[in-house]
Enzyme design. Structure first.
Site, PDB file in Angstrom:
ATOM      1  N   GLU A 287       0.820  -1.213   0.000  1.00 31.54           N
ATOM      2  CA  GLU A 287       0.000   0.000   0.000  1.00 31.54           C
ATOM      3  C   GLU A 287       0.856   1.267   0.000  1.00 31.54           C
ATOM      4  OE1 GLU A 287      -3.079  -0.076  -0.577  1.00 31.54           O
ATOM      5  OE2 GLU A 287      -3.562  -2.183  -0.151  1.00 31.54           O
TER       6      GLU A 287
ATOM      7  N   CYS B 159      -8.024  -2.076   7.812  1.00 33.70           N
ATOM      8  CA  CYS B 159      -6.638  -2.063   7.309  1.00 33.70           C
ATOM      9  C   CYS B 159      -6.159  -0.642   7.016  1.00 33.70           C
ATOM     10  CB  CYS B 159      -6.493  -2.954   6.081  1.00 33.70           C
ATOM     11  SG  CYS B 159      -6.542  -4.691   6.526  1.00 33.70           S
TER      12      CYS B 159
ATOM     13  N   HIS C 222      -1.144  -5.774   1.891  1.00 33.09           N
ATOM     14  CA  HIS C 222      -2.337  -6.630   1.815  1.00 33.09           C
ATOM     15  C   HIS C 222      -1.972  -7.946   1.146  1.00 33.09           C
ATOM     16  CE1 HIS C 222      -5.741  -3.547   2.434  1.00 33.09           C
ATOM     17  NE2 HIS C 222      -6.089  -4.607   3.144  1.00 33.09           N
TER      18      HIS C 222
END
Ligand code: PCA
Length: 213
Positions: A78, A141, A165
């Site tokens: 991310e 998250c 992830h």
């Protein structure tokens, strides 16, 4: 060097969470760095409080949080966390915030301080699919990634942190048609590469991994 790696517990009716399943299988030492592993509940607020306590206690140099992204086929590193929670399902304690600011005194968004391009490139070198993701969603998250980067900005300036992830495990998709999965060994290898890369890389490489949409 010390690396704190977190993985969420199962949520949304799943029996396992590939994030903690992989995190708990990591070696205790990677690239000379000590690896501390911790399971975090999939719960708004509480997850950040536990993370904060753990950082206080362990004083790591790097923090990498890991979560399940059901439906994604690859490891996604991310890039950014945003200051909002908008839950589509309840968390593990029944919370379902809608358009809620995470920290009033935080920035609108924070960028990962991990070498995200180097991580993606090195995972691909192991023949495991990976890419940069530009959204961690608006559930727990994104929440913990935002919380981590907020805490780094406000009180742990020297820590580098970010979020990865991981896809479902094959056992989770037995009853989900046309849904991608990744085996546990590949996820563990990819996370190991991510840790090693972070320990060994100060300046990220400049390669394109952008998207048109
Ligand atoms: N994945 C969820 C929260 C916990 C997890 O492992 C998410 O992507 O927000």
């Amino acid at each position: 060097m010390k690396v704190l790696v977190t993985g969420f517990d199962p949520f949304g009716g799943e029996k396992v969470n590939p994030a903690f399943e992989a995190v708990k299988r990591l070696e205790d030492k990677i690239a000379g760095a000590q690896v501390i592993k911790v399971e975090i509940p999939t719960v708004f607020r509480k997850s950040i409080e536990i993370l904060d306590k753990k950082i206080e206690e362990e004083k790591p140099d790097v923090v990498i949080c890991v979560g399940q992204a059901g439906g994604r086929f690859d490891m996604t590193v991310e890039r950014v966390a945003i200051n909002i929670s908008d839950a589509s399902i309840e968390d593990n304690e029944g919370n379902k915030p809608i358009d809620e600011t995470i920290f009033e005194d935080g920035e609108n968004a924070y960028f990962s301080s991990l070498p995200i391009k180097s991580i993606v490139s090195n995972i691909r070198n192991e023949k495991i699919p990976a890419s940069v993701s530009n959204t961690a969603g608006t559930y727990v998250c994104n929440h913990i990634m935002y919380g981590l980067l907020y805490l780094i900005d406000k009180k742990y300036k020297n820590i580098r942190g970010g979020f990865i992830h991981v896809p479902y495990l094959p056992e989770q998709v037995v009853d989900k048609r046309s849904t991608p999965s990744m085996n546990i060994n590949d996820i563990v290898t990819a996370l190991t590469v991510a840790i090693k890369t972070t320990v060994e890389t100060q300046n990220d490489i400049k390669i394109s991994d952008g998207k048109t949409h």
